[in-house]
Enzyme design. Structure first.
Site, PDB file in Angstrom:
ATOM      1  N   ARG A  26     -21.814 -35.311  57.941  1.00 30.86           N
ATOM      2  CA  ARG A  26     -21.369 -34.755  58.733  1.00 30.86           C
ATOM      3  C   ARG A  26     -21.779 -33.777  59.506  1.00 30.86           C
ATOM      4  O   ARG A  26     -20.965 -32.998  60.401  1.00 30.86           O
ATOM      5  CB  ARG A  26     -19.701 -35.477  59.471  1.00 30.86           C
ATOM      6  CG  ARG A  26     -20.153 -36.502  60.020  1.00 30.86           C
ATOM      7  CD  ARG A  26     -20.384 -37.739  61.246  1.00 30.86           C
ATOM      8  NE  ARG A  26     -20.086 -38.783  61.555  1.00 30.86           N
ATOM      9  CZ  ARG A  26     -18.880 -39.434  61.798  1.00 30.86           C
ATOM     10  NH1 ARG A  26     -17.778 -39.119  62.931  1.00 30.86           N
ATOM     11  NH2 ARG A  26     -19.208 -40.739  62.317  1.00 30.86           N
ATOM     12  N   ARG A  30     -19.955 -31.998  66.270  1.00 32.29           N
ATOM     13  CA  ARG A  30     -19.454 -31.459  67.243  1.00 32.29           C
ATOM     14  C   ARG A  30     -19.192 -29.971  67.121  1.00 32.29           C
ATOM     15  O   ARG A  30     -19.128 -29.452  67.489  1.00 32.29           O
ATOM     16  CB  ARG A  30     -18.108 -32.288  67.830  1.00 32.29           C
ATOM     17  CG  ARG A  30     -18.703 -33.744  69.046  1.00 32.29           C
ATOM     18  CD  ARG A  30     -17.950 -34.229  68.894  1.00 32.29           C
ATOM     19  NE  ARG A  30     -17.409 -35.135  67.685  1.00 32.29           N
ATOM     20  CZ  ARG A  30     -16.718 -36.652  67.955  1.00 32.29           C
ATOM     21  NH1 ARG A  30     -16.193 -36.982  69.200  1.00 32.29           N
ATOM     22  NH2 ARG A  30     -15.960 -36.661  66.633  1.00 32.29           N
ATOM     23  N   ARG A  39     -25.966 -32.614  73.443  1.00 34.03           N
ATOM     24  CA  ARG A  39     -25.956 -33.870  73.675  1.00 34.03           C
ATOM     25  C   ARG A  39     -24.784 -34.467  75.055  1.00 34.03           C
ATOM     26  O   ARG A  39     -24.175 -34.987  75.533  1.00 34.03           O
ATOM     27  CB  ARG A  39     -24.115 -34.416  72.253  1.00 34.03           C
ATOM     28  CG  ARG A  39     -24.822 -34.601  71.583  1.00 34.03           C
ATOM     29  CD  ARG A  39     -24.504 -36.422  70.927  1.00 34.03           C
ATOM     30  NE  ARG A  39     -23.874 -36.926  71.148  1.00 34.03           N
ATOM     31  CZ  ARG A  39     -22.065 -37.213  72.865  1.00 34.03           C
ATOM     32  NH1 ARG A  39     -23.364 -36.979  73.492  1.00 34.03           N
ATOM     33  NH2 ARG A  39     -21.690 -38.064  72.586  1.00 34.03           N
ATOM     34  N   ASP A  75     -26.213 -44.077  63.832  1.00 39.27           N
ATOM     35  CA  ASP A  75     -25.044 -44.549  63.553  1.00 39.27           C
ATOM     36  C   ASP A  75     -25.301 -46.014  62.781  1.00 39.27           C
ATOM     37  O   ASP A  75     -25.180 -46.374  63.094  1.00 39.27           O
ATOM     38  CB  ASP A  75     -24.537 -44.436  64.629  1.00 39.27           C
ATOM     39  CG  ASP A  75     -22.757 -44.740  64.430  1.00 39.27           C
ATOM     40  OD1 ASP A  75     -22.447 -43.559  64.188  1.00 39.27           O
ATOM     41  OD2 ASP A  75     -22.114 -45.197  63.943  1.00 39.27           O
ATOM     42  N   TYR A 166     -16.134 -53.893  61.888  1.00 39.94           N
ATOM     43  CA  TYR A 166     -16.512 -53.015  63.130  1.00 39.94           C
ATOM     44  C   TYR A 166     -16.690 -54.003  64.537  1.00 39.94           C
ATOM     45  O   TYR A 166     -16.008 -54.609  65.207  1.00 39.94           O
ATOM     46  CB  TYR A 166     -17.415 -52.164  63.259  1.00 39.94           C
ATOM     47  CG  TYR A 166     -16.632 -50.792  62.831  1.00 39.94           C
ATOM     48  CD1 TYR A 166     -15.778 -50.436  64.124  1.00 39.94           C
ATOM     49  CD2 TYR A 166     -16.952 -50.178  61.899  1.00 39.94           C
ATOM     50  CE1 TYR A 166     -15.047 -48.897  63.563  1.00 39.94           C
ATOM     51  CE2 TYR A 166     -16.589 -48.972  61.704  1.00 39.94           C
ATOM     52  CZ  TYR A 166     -15.741 -48.569  62.660  1.00 39.94           C
ATOM     53  OH  TYR A 166     -15.488 -47.174  62.272  1.00 39.94           O
TER      54      TYR A 166
HETATM   55  O1  CP3 Z   1     -24.487 -36.568  59.753  1.00 39.25           O
HETATM   56  C1  CP3 Z   1     -24.236 -37.298  60.089  1.00 39.25           C
HETATM   57  O2  CP3 Z   1     -23.288 -37.988  58.698  1.00 39.25           O
HETATM   58  C2  CP3 Z   1     -25.491 -38.979  59.732  1.00 39.25           C
HETATM   59  C3  CP3 Z   1     -25.220 -39.279  61.525  1.00 39.25           C
HETATM   60  C4  CP3 Z   1     -23.603 -40.274  61.153  1.00 39.25           C
HETATM   61  C5  CP3 Z   1     -23.062 -40.056  62.187  1.00 39.25           C
HETATM   62  N1  CP3 Z   1     -22.047 -40.976  61.989  1.00 39.25           N
HETATM   63  C6  CP3 Z   1     -22.952 -39.589  63.529  1.00 39.25           C
HETATM   64  C7  CP3 Z   1     -22.246 -39.861  64.170  1.00 39.25           C
HETATM   65  C8  CP3 Z   1     -23.793 -40.861  60.199  1.00 39.25           C
HETATM   66  C9  CP3 Z   1     -24.103 -41.004  58.445  1.00 39.25           C
HETATM   67  C10 CP3 Z   1     -22.462 -41.643  61.088  1.00 39.25           C
HETATM   68  C11 CP3 Z   1     -21.998 -42.983  59.868  1.00 39.25           C
HETATM   69  C12 CP3 Z   1     -20.721 -43.593  60.596  1.00 39.25           C
HETATM   70  N2  CP3 Z   1     -20.188 -43.609  62.105  1.00 39.25           N
HETATM   71  C13 CP3 Z   1     -19.261 -44.059  59.654  1.00 39.25           C
HETATM   72  C14 CP3 Z   1     -19.535 -43.416  58.340  1.00 39.25           C
HETATM   73  C15 CP3 Z   1     -19.071 -43.016  57.460  1.00 39.25           C
HETATM   74  C16 CP3 Z   1     -17.627 -42.189  57.713  1.00 39.25           C
HETATM   75  O3  CP3 Z   1     -17.635 -41.067  58.562  1.00 39.25           O
HETATM   76  O4  CP3 Z   1     -16.867 -42.237  56.740  1.00 39.25           O
HETATM   77  C17 CP3 Z   1     -18.411 -44.507  60.041  1.00 39.25           C
HETATM   78  C18 CP3 Z   1     -16.928 -45.401  60.476  1.00 39.25           C
HETATM   79  C19 CP3 Z   1     -19.497 -44.133  61.971  1.00 39.25           C
HETATM   80  C20 CP3 Z   1     -19.049 -44.920  62.883  1.00 39.25           C
HETATM   81  C21 CP3 Z   1     -18.578 -44.143  63.958  1.00 39.25           C
HETATM   82  N3  CP3 Z   1     -19.274 -43.689  64.497  1.00 39.25           N
HETATM   83  C22 CP3 Z   1     -17.616 -44.209  64.728  1.00 39.25           C
HETATM   84  C23 CP3 Z   1     -15.588 -43.916  64.105  1.00 39.25           C
HETATM   85  C24 CP3 Z   1     -17.105 -42.309  66.215  1.00 39.25           C
HETATM   86  C25 CP3 Z   1     -16.270 -42.031  66.533  1.00 39.25           C
HETATM   87  C26 CP3 Z   1     -15.414 -41.411  65.707  1.00 39.25           C
HETATM   88  C27 CP3 Z   1     -15.889 -39.502  66.291  1.00 39.25           C
HETATM   89  O5  CP3 Z   1     -16.401 -39.021  64.838  1.00 39.25           O
HETATM   90  O6  CP3 Z   1     -15.978 -39.643  67.140  1.00 39.25           O
HETATM   91  C28 CP3 Z   1     -19.133 -43.065  65.277  1.00 39.25           C
HETATM   92  C29 CP3 Z   1     -19.617 -41.602  67.068  1.00 39.25           C
HETATM   93  C30 CP3 Z   1     -20.056 -40.711  65.359  1.00 39.25           C
HETATM   94  N4  CP3 Z   1     -21.689 -41.393  64.897  1.00 39.25           N
HETATM   95  C31 CP3 Z   1     -20.607 -39.218  66.372  1.00 39.25           C
HETATM   96  C32 CP3 Z   1     -21.734 -38.722  65.060  1.00 39.25           C
HETATM   97  C33 CP3 Z   1     -22.057 -37.005  64.936  1.00 39.25           C
HETATM   98  C34 CP3 Z   1     -19.441 -37.669  66.790  1.00 39.25           C
HETATM   99  C35 CP3 Z   1     -20.681 -39.092  68.092  1.00 39.25           C
HETATM  100  C36 CP3 Z   1     -20.201 -38.088  69.467  1.00 39.25           C
HETATM  101  O7  CP3 Z   1     -21.430 -36.467  69.306  1.00 39.25           O
HETATM  102  O8  CP3 Z   1     -19.496 -37.567  70.324  1.00 39.25           O
END
Ligand code: CP3
Length: 355
Positions: A26, A30, A39, A75, A166
């Protein structure tokens, strides 16, 4: 002199490096004002479909901090959407998938997709990133050659249990009630769902490698919700097929689990190039278990990055020391950065790793 990309690949192949390579889960997100800016005018899914913008978000942390590798902005839930599930990210709730998969009819409703068509934008994002990462655009971070050259590019997908959870829950969960209930009452449905996820994930990963990804990471973020016997019986065969297929693409494969300290033997049995561990795992214990031919990645607590520079410096040094002597080590967090991460602390950790 080695380049950042070469340092990252050397560590994943358990070859000696001048210092550990570093990136952060990540690292685009944000906590960065430049991310919030890009975004602000689009939904998350719209941003992913906009390859220029998704590539820019991928590169933002490299421009600011100069890490050794970038992880593509995408994602783990993208393949479920490509299989026909509705996917929305609701603020305060997180991802919502509709309709949830609760029986064999639900599994049958998930369709195959051609990644060249369904996620053509991801391929384009990776191609733009590859070009930029190879271009020398990050020369301000060269440090007199000690931190120079192309960066690694990481593609990824979710591991079978995490993606299935999911699909079945329809959203994030703490207890995985519907998923575990399906596993025990409808084992054939559960097995068919995990099979379908691996079936579509393999060409999806192949597209990422063909478009410029050097390394693949498989996220089993929630696999730690299962006990070892159950994981080995119901999930491991699917993870093994995914890891084997990913490694057959010719790139190193990192397997990550959060809360998986009781499943290290199972994860190792999937034969990854590297195991990514969270902060609950004692590095020396993991090192002894995986042996000299599997790399390790991790495992500083990401919440340290909300504290002050002194804490970040000392916890980074402690993490580096704990992995000292393991042949093949990549510095990283034990789970993803949260939005309250202090950007200046990321620079402090990298200085410590490079020093
Ligand atoms: O920078 C990185 O790591 C690369 C991009 C990436 C994202 N999600 C972007 C993202 C990666 C590798 C993921 C993996 C992901 N997504 C996982 C496994 C990794 C972990 O954290 O254990 C999981 C469980 C998800 C599912 C997911 N996607 C959730 C639960 C959420 C919402 C939670 C949140 O933080 O808002 C997302 C959204 C998401 N994926 C965001 C980002 C940057 C936030 C979106 C936003 O900008 O609002």
């Amino acid at each position: 002199v080695t380049t950042c990309r070469q340092r990252f690949l050397d560590a994943l192949h358990c070859r000696p490096t001048d210092r550990p390579p570093a990136w952060f889960m990540r690292q685009a997100g944000r906590y960065l004002p430049e991310y919030r800016e890009l975004r602000s005018t689009q939904t998350f899914m719209e941003t992913l479909a906009d390859a220029e913008r998704a590539a820019e978000i991928t590169l933002q942390p490299i421009r600011r901090f100069g890490m050794d590798a970038a992880v593509v902005f995408s994602d783990i839930l993208v393949p479920l959407a490509a299989m026909g599930m509705g996917l929305e990210f609701e603020s305060g709730v997180g991802p919502v998938l509709t309709p949830p998969v609760r029986d064999m009819d639900g599994v049958r409703a998930l369709h195959d997709f051609d990644p060249n068509v369904a996620v053509a934008h991801l391929a384009e994002t990776l191609r733009i990133c590859r070009r930029e990462l190879d271009s020398g655009a990050f020369a301000s971070h060269d440090l007199g050659g000690r931190n120079a050259g192309p960066r690694g590019l990481i593609g990824f997908c979710g591991a079978p249990f995490t993606v299935a959870s999911y699909a079945v829950e329809g959203r994030g969960s703490r207890t995985f009630e519907h998923t575990k209930k399906m596993m025990w009452t409808e084992p054939r449905t559960f097995d068919a769902l995990l099979s379908r996820i691996v079936d579509v994930s393999l060409p999806y990963l192949a597209l990422q490698v063909a478009s410029g990804a050097d390394v693949l990471q498989l996220f089993d973020s929630w696999g730690g919700a299962l006990d070892a016997v159950t994981y080995r019986r119901a999930v491991l065969p699917h993870l093994m097929r995914l890891v084997k297929g990913a490694r057959d693409l010719g790139v190193p494969v990192i397997v990550y689990m959060n809360g998986g300290s009781h499943l290290l033997d199972e994860l190792l049995a999937s034969e990854p190039s590297a195991l990514a561990i969270d902060w609950r795992v004692v590095p020396k214990v993991a090192s002894a278990k995986v042996g000299p031919h599997v790399a390790l990645q991790g495992n500083i607590d990401p919440i340290v990055f909300l504290a002050d520079a002194a804490a970040v410096r000392s916890e980074t040094a402690r993490t580096l020391a704990a992995f000292e002597g393991h042949p093949g080590y990549v510095f990283n967090v034990g789970s993803g950065f949260v939005p309250a991460t202090v950007p200046e602390n990321v620079a402090v950790a990298l200085e410590t790793v490079r020093g």
